[in-house]
Design an enzyme around this catalytic site. Sequence first.
Site, PDB file in Angstrom:
ATOM      1  N   SER A  30       0.830  -1.219   0.000  1.00  0.00           N
ATOM      2  CA  SER A  30       0.000   0.000   0.000  1.00  0.00           C
ATOM      3  C   SER A  30       0.861   1.264   0.000  1.00  0.00           C
ATOM      4  CB  SER A  30      -0.986  -0.006   1.176  1.00  0.00           C
ATOM      5  OG  SER A  30      -0.336   0.205   2.397  1.00  0.00           O
ATOM      6  N   HIS A  60       8.533   3.261   8.666  1.00  0.00           N
ATOM      7  CA  HIS A  60       8.323   2.356   9.801  1.00  0.00           C
ATOM      8  C   HIS A  60       7.113   2.863  10.597  1.00  0.00           C
ATOM      9  CE1 HIS A  60       9.446  -0.490  12.935  1.00  0.00           C
ATOM     10  NE2 HIS A  60       9.153   0.469  13.798  1.00  0.00           N
ATOM     11  N   ASP A 111      16.095  -0.266  11.505  1.00  0.00           N
ATOM     12  CA  ASP A 111      15.181   0.807  11.944  1.00  0.00           C
ATOM     13  C   ASP A 111      15.890   1.897  12.752  1.00  0.00           C
ATOM     14  OD1 ASP A 111      13.098  -0.613  10.740  1.00  0.00           O
ATOM     15  OD2 ASP A 111      12.586  -1.660  12.592  1.00  0.00           O
ATOM     16  N   GLN A 138      -1.433   7.855   7.609  1.00  0.00           N
ATOM     17  CA  GLN A 138      -0.377   8.884   7.658  1.00  0.00           C
ATOM     18  C   GLN A 138       0.856   8.445   6.873  1.00  0.00           C
ATOM     19  OE1 GLN A 138      -1.267  11.809   8.768  1.00  0.00           O
ATOM     20  NE2 GLN A 138      -3.216  10.758   9.107  1.00  0.00           N
TER      21      GLN A 138
HETATM   22  C1  GRF Z   1       3.906  -0.580   6.700  1.00  0.00           C
HETATM   23  O1  GRF Z   1       3.248  -0.437   7.926  1.00  0.00           O
HETATM   24  C2  GRF Z   1       5.319  -0.042   6.772  1.00  0.00           C
HETATM   25  O2  GRF Z   1       5.438   1.025   7.658  1.00  0.00           O
HETATM   26  C3  GRF Z   1       6.091  -1.228   7.296  1.00  0.00           C
HETATM   27  O3  GRF Z   1       5.508  -2.339   6.690  1.00  0.00           O
HETATM   28  C4  GRF Z   1       4.152  -2.044   6.339  1.00  0.00           C
HETATM   29  C5  GRF Z   1       4.027  -2.293   4.879  1.00  0.00           C
HETATM   30  O4  GRF Z   1       2.723  -2.122   4.410  1.00  0.00           O
HETATM   31  N1  GRF Z   1       7.499  -1.076   7.017  1.00  0.00           N
HETATM   32  P1  GRF Z   1       2.458  -1.985   2.869  1.00  0.00           P
HETATM   33  O5  GRF Z   1       3.034  -3.241   2.208  1.00  0.00           O
HETATM   34  O6  GRF Z   1       3.136  -0.743   2.379  1.00  0.00           O
HETATM   35  O7  GRF Z   1       0.973  -1.930   2.714  1.00  0.00           O
END
Ligand code: GRF
Length: 213
Positions: free
Chosen positions: A15, A111, A147, A175
């Site tokens: 996403s 993150h 991280d 966000q």
């Molecule tokens: C997100 O919450 C991002 O912050 C973390 O992994 C998740 C990935 O979600 N690193 P998507 O694949 O971008 O929907």
Amino acid sequence: MAKLRVGILISGRGSNMAALIAAAKAPDYPAEIACVVSNVATAPGLKLAQDAGVPTATISHKGFPDRESFDRAVSAELEKHGVGLVALAGFMRIQSPWFPERWQGRMLNIHPSLLPAFPGLHVQQAAIDAGVRISGCTVHFVTADLDAGPIIAQAAVPVLAGDDADTLAARILRQEHRLYPEVVRWFAEGRIALSDGRVSVKGTPTLLFSSDP
Ligand code: GRF
């Protein structure tokens, strides 16, 4: 002026990748998505990218004897597409030190916590368990430490009574989808400076507050 070419690494849903692709559709956006690389062939994000007309590649880590040889193959794919910035977006592989060294100052991650609080996995549950009243997301440069690279920008959201990990994750994710395209824009505009492990960004606030609790 030529647009910055961005390579996105994913492992799953995609996403954040989709948010970057959507932002890059605007004619005045200073970056374009050059390719999406997944280490997982079944990652749903791959189809989203293909439907948006973005070149994709799957490079399974399983075919490589060690982390660095996988990283070198991913890097070669990014270079093939003339990538100037790598955006990790739910990329679930620990990298060898070689990769962040190779892309030093040119690789970002998003993150879902206000780092340095809650690195790693299951961070929304960890935030709830810790009783924090504010959480959010962080975009940072990637270094060899998980991280822990220099923080560029953060977006804050409230943690509400009654939240569970899913409701908090959804609030944070909205966000993430605002913040990541913004930071990539700043990078493409040359507004982000990194010096002695600290980031400064010209001409814009680097903390966003959610108006969407
Ligand atoms: C997100 O919450 C991002 O912050 C973390 O992994 C998740 C990935 O979600 N690193 P998507 O694949 O971008 O929907």
